[in-house]
Every structure is written in C-alpha cells, then in structure tokens.
Design a protein around this motif. Structure first.
Motif, PDB file in Angstrom:
ATOM      1  N   ALA A  97       0.812  -1.216   0.000  1.00  0.00           N
ATOM      2  CA  ALA A  97       0.000   0.000   0.000  1.00  0.00           C
ATOM      3  C   ALA A  97       0.842   1.262   0.000  1.00  0.00           C
ATOM      4  O   ALA A  97       0.422   2.302  -0.499  1.00  0.00           O
ATOM      5  N   THR A  98       2.056   1.164   0.559  1.00  0.00           N
ATOM      6  CA  THR A  98       2.912   2.346   0.665  1.00  0.00           C
ATOM      7  C   THR A  98       4.232   2.209  -0.081  1.00  0.00           C
ATOM      8  O   THR A  98       4.940   3.196  -0.264  1.00  0.00           O
ATOM      9  N   GLU A  99       4.570   0.972  -0.470  1.00  0.00           N
ATOM     10  CA  GLU A  99       5.839   0.632  -1.101  1.00  0.00           C
ATOM     11  C   GLU A  99       7.027   0.830  -0.166  1.00  0.00           C
ATOM     12  O   GLU A  99       8.182   0.789  -0.588  1.00  0.00           O
ATOM     13  N   ALA A 100       6.761   1.039   1.121  1.00  0.00           N
ATOM     14  CA  ALA A 100       7.823   1.187   2.108  1.00  0.00           C
ATOM     15  C   ALA A 100       8.276  -0.186   2.591  1.00  0.00           C
ATOM     16  O   ALA A 100       7.482  -1.128   2.675  1.00  0.00           O
ATOM     17  N   THR A 101       9.548  -0.305   2.922  1.00  0.00           N
ATOM     18  CA  THR A 101      10.096  -1.558   3.424  1.00  0.00           C
ATOM     19  C   THR A 101       9.691  -1.765   4.876  1.00  0.00           C
ATOM     20  O   THR A 101       9.865  -0.879   5.717  1.00  0.00           O
ATOM     21  N   LEU A 102       9.125  -2.932   5.161  1.00  0.00           N
ATOM     22  CA  LEU A 102       8.749  -3.286   6.525  1.00  0.00           C
ATOM     23  C   LEU A 102       9.944  -3.828   7.294  1.00  0.00           C
ATOM     24  O   LEU A 102      10.219  -3.432   8.427  1.00  0.00           O
ATOM     25  N   ALA A 103      10.636  -4.765   6.688  1.00  0.00           N
ATOM     26  CA  ALA A 103      11.775  -5.428   7.318  1.00  0.00           C
ATOM     27  C   ALA A 103      12.420  -6.311   6.251  1.00  0.00           C
ATOM     28  O   ALA A 103      11.961  -6.369   5.112  1.00  0.00           O
ATOM     29  N   SER A 104      13.489  -6.979   6.641  1.00  0.00           N
ATOM     30  CA  SER A 104      14.151  -7.922   5.747  1.00  0.00           C
ATOM     31  C   SER A 104      14.146  -9.308   6.380  1.00  0.00           C
ATOM     32  O   SER A 104      14.189  -9.435   7.612  1.00  0.00           O
ATOM     33  N   VAL A 105      14.095 -10.320   5.532  1.00  0.00           N
ATOM     34  CA  VAL A 105      14.131 -11.698   6.019  1.00  0.00           C
ATOM     35  C   VAL A 105      15.298 -12.430   5.385  1.00  0.00           C
ATOM     36  O   VAL A 105      15.786 -12.050   4.313  1.00  0.00           O
ATOM     37  N   PRO A 106      15.777 -13.490   6.030  1.00  0.00           N
ATOM     38  CA  PRO A 106      16.942 -14.210   5.505  1.00  0.00           C
ATOM     39  C   PRO A 106      16.649 -14.913   4.183  1.00  0.00           C
ATOM     40  O   PRO A 106      15.521 -15.340   3.915  1.00  0.00           O
ATOM     41  N   LEU A 107      17.702 -15.054   3.390  1.00  0.00           N
ATOM     42  CA  LEU A 107      17.656 -15.892   2.196  1.00  0.00           C
ATOM     43  C   LEU A 107      18.435 -17.161   2.522  1.00  0.00           C
ATOM     44  O   LEU A 107      19.668 -17.148   2.609  1.00  0.00           O
ATOM     45  N   ALA A 108      17.720 -18.243   2.705  1.00  0.00           N
ATOM     46  CA  ALA A 108      18.335 -19.487   3.168  1.00  0.00           C
ATOM     47  C   ALA A 108      19.389 -19.987   2.195  1.00  0.00           C
ATOM     48  O   ALA A 108      19.199 -19.979   0.978  1.00  0.00           O
ATOM     49  N   THR A 109      20.491 -20.454   2.746  1.00  0.00           N
ATOM     50  CA  THR A 109      21.519 -21.121   1.960  1.00  0.00           C
ATOM     51  C   THR A 109      21.259 -22.625   1.950  1.00  0.00           C
ATOM     52  O   THR A 109      20.397 -23.135   2.684  1.00  0.00           O
ATOM     53  N   ALA A 110      22.033 -23.337   1.146  1.00  0.00           N
ATOM     54  CA  ALA A 110      21.911 -24.797   1.136  1.00  0.00           C
ATOM     55  C   ALA A 110      22.202 -25.372   2.510  1.00  0.00           C
ATOM     56  O   ALA A 110      21.536 -26.322   2.962  1.00  0.00           O
ATOM     57  N   ALA A 111      23.172 -24.780   3.211  1.00  0.00           N
ATOM     58  CA  ALA A 111      23.508 -25.262   4.546  1.00  0.00           C
ATOM     59  C   ALA A 111      22.352 -25.037   5.512  1.00  0.00           C
ATOM     60  O   ALA A 111      22.061 -25.884   6.373  1.00  0.00           O
ATOM     61  N   ASP A 112      21.666 -23.902   5.384  1.00  0.00           N
ATOM     62  CA  ASP A 112      20.504 -23.629   6.239  1.00  0.00           C
ATOM     63  C   ASP A 112      19.398 -24.651   5.990  1.00  0.00           C
ATOM     64  O   ASP A 112      18.767 -25.145   6.924  1.00  0.00           O
ATOM     65  N   LEU A 113      19.174 -24.943   4.714  1.00  0.00           N
ATOM     66  CA  LEU A 113      18.127 -25.903   4.375  1.00  0.00           C
ATOM     67  C   LEU A 113      18.484 -27.300   4.847  1.00  0.00           C
ATOM     68  O   LEU A 113      17.603 -28.057   5.303  1.00  0.00           O
ATOM     69  N   ASP A 114      19.746 -27.658   4.760  1.00  0.00           N
ATOM     70  CA  ASP A 114      20.170 -28.966   5.273  1.00  0.00           C
ATOM     71  C   ASP A 114      19.947 -29.059   6.779  1.00  0.00           C
ATOM     72  O   ASP A 114      19.567 -30.125   7.305  1.00  0.00           O
ATOM     73  N   ARG A 115      20.176 -27.955   7.461  1.00  0.00           N
ATOM     74  CA  ARG A 115      19.920 -27.942   8.907  1.00  0.00           C
ATOM     75  C   ARG A 115      18.426 -28.122   9.185  1.00  0.00           C
ATOM     76  O   ARG A 115      18.040 -28.863  10.095  1.00  0.00           O
ATOM     77  N   ALA A 116      17.588 -27.471   8.394  1.00  0.00           N
ATOM     78  CA  ALA A 116      16.139 -27.626   8.570  1.00  0.00           C
ATOM     79  C   ALA A 116      15.695 -29.049   8.275  1.00  0.00           C
ATOM     80  O   ALA A 116      14.835 -29.605   8.969  1.00  0.00           O
ATOM     81  N   LEU A 117      16.282 -29.657   7.260  1.00  0.00           N
ATOM     82  CA  LEU A 117      15.947 -31.040   6.919  1.00  0.00           C
ATOM     83  C   LEU A 117      16.376 -31.998   8.031  1.00  0.00           C
ATOM     84  O   LEU A 117      15.633 -32.926   8.392  1.00  0.00           O
ATOM     85  N   ALA A 118      17.570 -31.786   8.578  1.00  0.00           N
ATOM     86  CA  ALA A 118      18.033 -32.638   9.676  1.00  0.00           C
ATOM     87  C   ALA A 118      17.122 -32.481  10.883  1.00  0.00           C
ATOM     88  O   ALA A 118      16.789 -33.465  11.568  1.00  0.00           O
ATOM     89  N   ALA A 119      16.697 -31.237  11.145  1.00  0.00           N
ATOM     90  CA  ALA A 119      15.791 -30.998  12.268  1.00  0.00           C
ATOM     91  C   ALA A 119      14.462 -31.691  12.036  1.00  0.00           C
ATOM     92  O   ALA A 119      13.879 -32.277  12.968  1.00  0.00           O
ATOM     93  N   ALA A 120      13.960 -31.646  10.804  1.00  0.00           N
ATOM     94  CA  ALA A 120      12.688 -32.307  10.491  1.00  0.00           C
ATOM     95  C   ALA A 120      12.806 -33.817  10.645  1.00  0.00           C
ATOM     96  O   ALA A 120      11.858 -34.472  11.108  1.00  0.00           O
ATOM     97  N   ALA A 121      13.941 -34.367  10.254  1.00  0.00           N
ATOM     98  CA  ALA A 121      14.136 -35.813  10.407  1.00  0.00           C
ATOM     99  C   ALA A 121      14.121 -36.209  11.878  1.00  0.00           C
ATOM    100  O   ALA A 121      13.463 -37.187  12.278  1.00  0.00           O
ATOM    101  N   ASP A 122      14.843 -35.450  12.705  1.00  0.00           N
ATOM    102  CA  ASP A 122      14.868 -35.746  14.138  1.00  0.00           C
ATOM    103  C   ASP A 122      13.502 -35.491  14.776  1.00  0.00           C
ATOM    104  O   ASP A 122      13.050 -36.260  15.628  1.00  0.00           O
ATOM    105  N   GLY A 123      12.870 -34.382  14.348  1.00  0.00           N
ATOM    106  CA  GLY A 123      11.560 -34.061  14.893  1.00  0.00           C
ATOM    107  C   GLY A 123      10.535 -35.136  14.579  1.00  0.00           C
ATOM    108  O   GLY A 123       9.699 -35.483  15.428  1.00  0.00           O
ATOM    109  N   PHE A 124      10.595 -35.664  13.380  1.00  0.00           N
ATOM    110  CA  PHE A 124       9.663 -36.720  12.984  1.00  0.00           C
ATOM    111  C   PHE A 124       9.891 -37.985  13.807  1.00  0.00           C
ATOM    112  O   PHE A 124       8.929 -38.635  14.257  1.00  0.00           O
ATOM    113  N   ALA A 125      11.142 -38.323  14.025  1.00  0.00           N
ATOM    114  CA  ALA A 125      11.451 -39.529  14.789  1.00  0.00           C
ATOM    115  C   ALA A 125      10.833 -39.470  16.188  1.00  0.00           C
ATOM    116  O   ALA A 125      10.384 -40.499  16.728  1.00  0.00           O
ATOM    117  N   ARG A 126      10.785 -38.270  16.766  1.00  0.00           N
ATOM    118  CA  ARG A 126      10.193 -38.120  18.099  1.00  0.00           C
ATOM    119  C   ARG A 126       8.677 -37.962  18.029  1.00  0.00           C
ATOM    120  O   ARG A 126       7.947 -38.590  18.787  1.00  0.00           O
TER     121      ARG A 126
END
Length: 495
Positions: A41-70
C-alpha cells in the motif's frame, strides 16, 4: 493505537522476529543475505528476512528428520492437545496477527482478521482429527490369520504456501501434518512471510517439540528444489500457480514422493433466470473483489442468462461503485492494493486486451488516480465479453469481473467448463433441479449454490483438471499425510 493509526514505523511492535525458525531456534542465513519485504500500500520496506543457503536448508531437513522420529511416537491425545492450544493462542492474538498481514500483504484488516480466525479453525479441526486416524481389522480366508490395517504418518513434509492468504494456506498444511504425526518444513512466501512466521511464535508458546515445525525463507526456486530433492522429505504440499505446480510435481516424481497440489482457478458463476438476481449480483460483487480479487477460489467469470443480464450488471456495477479502495489499515476500506507492481501491470494488460477486442468497461479499468504510491487498481467490470478473450481463459488474480451471457442450460455448462481450470464454481438459482444438475455437471472440485463462502475447515478443499489434486480440510485433509500399513499375523495352534 487504532487500526488506522498503525503505520510502517510501528512494525517492530507487531512483527515476529525477522529470522528463520529451525529446530526450535530463530536464526539468520548462514551467509547473512536478506531480502526486503515491502508494504504494497505504501511501497515502504517493513523489514528484511533471511535468504536461506543450502547449509541452512540442510539444517532444517536434519531438524525435520529428528523431529519426525520423536513426534511420530507422540500419542494422538498429545498431538491433539498441542493443536488445540495453538488454535487458542492464534485467536487470542488475532488483532495483532491481522495487522501484520495487512502490513505485508495489503488486504483490509477486517478481511485479514477473518483469515486469522479461519487459520485457528484449521488447528482446532485437526486437533479433533488427530484422534480419529482410524485403522481396521479384516476377516481373511483363514481363521488362524489376523489382518490389521494401520495408518501411520508419511514422514517429513515440505510445504509451500503463497502470499495471497499467507496465514490460512500455511495453516492448512501445518495443522494436518502435525495432527498426523509428521514434521514439516514450511517455506514462508517471500512476499509476505511474517504471517507464517507468527506460527513459529505460537509453536514456542505451546511447547511444540523442536524440529516438528521449521519455517524457512528464501528464493522459491532454490529452496523448493533443495527441499524436494532431499531424501528426508516424503511428502510435498503446494498451493500456488499451475506452472509452479507442474515443476514441483516433476521434482517430487524423481523421489516418488506423495504430492498434493492446490493450484490456480478461474471459477465460473452461473446465474440462471429464476435466481434472486439482485442478491446474486450484490453477493457476487462483494465476493469477487475480496482481497483485490487475488483469490484462487474467487468468483471469476460471470455467466448470466441473457434475460436477466442487464439487471445483474446494473446491480453488480452499483455494488462495485460503493466499494472503497485504499490502505487496508484505514477504516472502511473494502479493497486493498495488489501484491506487486507486476501484478497490477498484468491486470491492466488483461483489461486492455479485452477492450481492444470489443469489451466494454462498465466501471473501473485502470489504477485510481488519487494514489501516488501503492499497487492499487480500481475494481473493474467488463461486459460484451467473448469466450476467446484472455480474461475469460487466463486466471486474472485481480479485481476484474468479466460478464457474458447464455441462453440455455447446456450453453451455461459448456461456458463454465471451457477452461482447463477446475477448482471451484458457483450457481445461483431458486430451482432445486437446476441446482443439482448444474453443480454435478460443472467440472470443478467445489461448488457453491447461492453463495460464495465455501472454504471452511470441516470441508475438503481442492480441484480437478489443472487446478490440482488432493484435498485440504475436512476428514479428507489428513489422508495424504498418512500411509497405510497392512500386517498379516499367523496365529499358533489353539491352546
């Protein structure tokens, strides 16, 4: 502070942490890269968010694997309790969540609040469904054999939700996954990520175990490919466009992963001569321009019997004229901005194509002159529309209402089924036979008769043809998050 007083400068009081949520922790991208999120509505920037790297995504996948096991070992009652508490927490903070959505996505705050409450309904509904994942026993050929059928969680899920309903469409994936005993990695929509990230706050508040819910932000092509190609992921759920759906389905096929797709729509609205025409036109106008027309299930092609078409059009235009366009934070606004400048340009192109081929603009047709900033477009009504115009065949995803006519029932059905889309359709008639026959002959996954509000947690939502497959909501919504296991047990000699 009132809704109309909340400005971009107040965002720090409203937004969740501008980080990803992985394995129960908030984190930046490992290389520090970010992307800004703007208020449309204003074209003003609210904030910035991270751009995940491959390493970040691998960490999320490992967390999901462990989370699922529990989490797969948690009882149905435990999963139900967590989901119920999430629903309560969301409702408790509905006003704040709605303002966040309006800031990042643009829809009027009243509509945003309705979406937040609908999101809470998803968690509430699946709190019940978590305890109703039934198996069965089957009598076999032999009396010394027992056949058992059990439904188990499919595994870690990769979920992709779009920006137009950033809270509800994420909730439709998170809630059934958690209910079934799955873990999930959600890619928040990069254009409007904060509504999804708010669910991470809620998960922390209610004690959802680390790794069960992970939320990442990043460039969609890179993130989706990395997640789907991982052997950790066993199910993919997407709400998005048809081209994106095709690409993700191809990626999932290489790993034989379960897929559910809720893709684009171009819903026909059939108005028969016996309908309450004034009510149909008023309801249709209000429904069409909700969220500035950026709704996959929106009433989108108005196919009206020629004997009532002019009355329908006049009332439709009258109702459209009364709609107030503006910043969604302002009191009394009905139609907010489109999501981006590119979306506004695409809508303008569809209008120009139709007008260039003989359509008449009965109202609107361009961006309102009073706004110097923001991606606003005046709600537009077109008549003299022909079936081969782009606006009748391409999902407009914007505030354009094309109106055409029909003579007989068969012609109405043919026009309704004339596109490759098959998400939703609507019928207005006072005749029960017409209502049944039209709803059955429309090639869509969902039909509304005499109203447009058909999305609800307790009913299955999804389409046919290029609009996708699989269902979200209802008892059907949890099915694709489970797999069926059969056990045949041979008994010993009778004691």
């Amino acid at each position: 502070m009132t809704t109309s007083q909340v400005g971009d400068q107040d965002r720090s009081e409203l937004l969740p942490r501008t980080a990803m949520f992985i394995d129960g922790e908030w984190c930046a991208a490992s290389d520090g890269r970010t992307r800004s999120v703007d208020n449309p509505a204003t074209e003003a920037t609210l904030a910035s968010v991270p751009l995940a790297t491959a390493a970040d995504l691998d960490r999320a996948l490992a967390a999901a694997a462990d989370g699922f096991a529990r989490w797969r070992r948690a009882s149905a009652w435990e999963r139900s309790d967590v989901l119920r508490r999430m629903a309560f927490a969301i409702r408790e903070q509905a006003d704040r969540f709605a303002l966040v959505m309006t800031l990042e996505q643009g829809k009027p705050v009243a509509q945003a609040r309705g979406e937040v409450l609908a999101s809470a309904d998803q968690f509430d509904w699946y709190a019940d469904e978590a305890r109703r994942i039934y198996g069965r026993t089957v009598d076999g050929h032999r009396t010394d054999t027992r056949i058992l059928v059990r439904r188990e969680p499919v595994g870690p899920v990769a979920a992709f939700a779009p920006w137009n309903f950033p809270s509800l469409l994420s909730a439709r994936k998170i809630a059934p996954a958690v209910a079934a005993g799955c873990s999930v990695v959600v890619m928040a929509p990069i254009e409007a990520p904060f509504s999804t990230l708010l669910f991470a706050e809620v998960a922390e508040q209610v004690g959802l175990p680390a790794g069960v819910l992970n939320i990442v932000t990043g460039e969609p092509p890179a993130v989706s490919r990395h997640l789907i190609e991982s052997p950790v992921i066993r199910k993919v759920s997407l709400t998005g466009s048809v081209p994106v759906g095709v690409e993700l389905a191809k990626l999932a096929a290489t790993g034989m992963k379960t897929v559910s797709m809720e893709l684009g729509g171009h819903a026909p609205v059939l108005v028969f001569p016996d309908a309450d025409v004034r009510r149909a036109a008023t309801v249709a106008a209000l429904g069409k321009f909700r969220n500035a027309g950026q709704v996959c299930i929106a009433a989108s092609r108005f196919i009206v019997h020629e004997s009532v078409s002019e009355e329908f059009t006049e009332v439709f235009v009258e109702a459209t004229r009364k709609l107030r366009v503006g910043d969604g934070r302002a009191d009394g606004v009905d139609v907010g901005p489109l999501s981006t400048a590119g979306r506004r340009a695409a809508v303008q192109e569809l209008v120009e194509d139709a007008v260039g081929r003989g359509a008449t603009v009965r109202f609107g047709g361009s961006a309102p002159e009073e706004f110097q900033v923001g991606y606003f477009f005046t709600p537009t009504v077109l008549t003299d529309v022909e079936p081969d115009m782009r606006v009748m065949n391409e999902e407009p995803f914007g505030p354009i209402a094309p109106i055409t006519t029909f003579v007989g029932f068969d012609e109405a059905i043919a026009l309704g089924n004339a596109t490759p889309y098959g998400l939703g359709g609507f019928v207005f008639t006072e005749d029960l036979t017409t209502a049944f026959r039209a709803s059955e002959e429309l090639e869509v996954g969902m039909v509304g008769v005499n109203h447009l509000t058909i999305a609800t947690a307790e009913a299955p939502f999804g389409g046919v043809k290029v609009s996708g497959y699989g269902r979200e909501g209802g008892t059907e919504g949890i099915d694709s998050y489970t797999v069926t296991k059969y056990t045949s047990m041979l008994l010993g000699e009778r004691p």
